[in-house]
Design an enzyme around this catalytic site. Structure first.
Site: not given
Length: 384
Positions: A44, A47-48, A262, A266, A310, A345
């Site tokens: 969720h 976007t990725r 956004k 990472h 997430c 992806k």
């Protein structure tokens, strides 16, 4: 019903596997404890990123090329946008992991790319301010996948091919014996000769032998208004950027694709449990991220308007876990999880590999780097 294969977990990976197996004619059961697309796992957040000049390793490039084809095919069948090309910059020190990794993949696979100085980045994209000692690799075919729309489209494809998808059923136990695998849920039990375990952060609980290899990491994303500088960060004027802001430390920024800009750091999240993770986002979670946004995107407002949590499920080397385990009496368990924060992806291409493993075929791609055997002696401390 008598099923050929059961898929546990119907986020992006599980839904793609269910769709591909059903397309090949298998009688597929899919189970999820929630109703995807939901906000509890790893699929969720709107976007990725999808990108070709893959800094993690050149071995991923053929896989992502196949994924592009399959996303576009799914997009046509779904009748709605799933992938938008925005270009992606990987920006950092010339000898850093981002720039060197992106160059290695681009050169190994003869990909189109541009190498830009910090001055050229700021001139071409006025909303970005990399420091003078940074360079960037521009990946012209890269962009954004719309996460929830992708999951919804994968579910629709699986059902269109005849898969039986059931939500609101939490699998409590996986028990292989006598050539079949029994899945005990909190309501009823199901059996099949093969199971695809695509449960993401819940994988260690369902297959405890993997617990030493998998860590669940809490990740925070935030959305920011572009305020008076909105045009600087529109998707037609600003790329997605991966930033190496300190040695081997990364964060990402998306342009405004309709809900504001956004950003997220990472990795660097806290290790957690998917059932007890702190889902409330505090100022402490977003203060450092806001500082990074203000440093590299000075026209952006640094107070988020929205946040989300997430989960990453990480292997020690941050490569995927895709493998088949022969179980009792010929039953098969196929692991399709632990994508370490960079798997979304790839899922339609990984689904073809998973389906091959279920059917005991040799996949078209070399998956030796993703198999369990690489951890047989000692796990590598760093990514390949």
């Amino acid at each position: 019903m008598d099923y050929d294969v059961a898929v546990v977990g119907l986020g992006a990976m599980g839904a793609a596997a269910a769709a591909e197996l059903a397309r090949r004619g298998a009688r597929v059961l899919g189970l999820d404890r929630h109703e995807p697309p939901h906000t509890y796992g790893s699929s969720h957040g709107e976007t990725r990123i999808i990108r070709e000049a893959y800094f993690e390793h050149p071995l991923y490039v053929p896989l992502v090329r196949r994924a592009y084809e399959l996303w576009r095919d799914l997009e046509r069948k779904a009748g709605q946008p799933l992938l938008r090309v925005t270009t992606v910059l990987t920006a950092g020190p010339p000898q850093g992991v981002l720039v060197q990794g992106a160059l290695a993949s681009a050169r190994a696979h003869d990909l189109p790319y541009e190498e830009l100085s910090a001055h050229e980045v700021a001139r071409r994209f006025p909303g970005l301010r990399p420091p003078a000692d940074m360079v960037a690799i521009l990946d012209p075919r890269a962009g954004a996948l719309f996460a929830e729309a992708c999951v919804t489209a994968l579910h629709a494809a699986a059902r269109r091919h005849g898969a039986d998808l059931r939500t609101g059923l939490a699998v409590q136990r996986i028990d292989p014996r006598a050539g079949r695998v029994t899945l005990a849920t909190d309501g009823e039990s199901f059996t099949a000769p093969a199971v695809v375990l695509a449960a993401g952060a819940w994988t260690p609980r369902l297959w405890p032998a993997l617990t030493p290899l998998l860590e669940v990491e809490r990740q925070v994303s935030a959305w920011y208004p572009a305020a008076s500088a909105a045009r600087l960060y529109a998707a037609d004027r600003c790329p997605i950027v991966l930033w190496e802001y300190a040695p081997t430390r990364l964060f990402y920024t998306f342009p405004d694709l309709g809900s504001g800009m956004k950003a997220g750091i990472h990795h660097e999240g806290t290790i957690t449990n998917p059932d007890t993770v702190q889902r409330t986002v505090s100022p402490r979670d977003t203060d450092r991220l806001g500082q990074l946004v203000g440093r590299f995107l000075p026209g952006a407002t640094t107070a988020p308007t929205r946040t989300a949590v997430c989960l990453y499920t990480n292997t020690p080397d941050q490569h995927f876990l895709i493998d088949a385990l022969p179980a009792s009496g010929g039953a098969r368990i196929v692991f399709a999880s632990a994508c370490s924060g960079h798997g979304f992806k790839f899922v339609p291409a990984l689904a073809e590999i998973v389906a091959d493993l279920v059917e005991e075929k040799t996949p078209a791609f070399d998956i030796a780097p993703f198999r369990l055997a690489r951890f047989a002696s000692s796990a590598p401390e760093k990514p390949l």
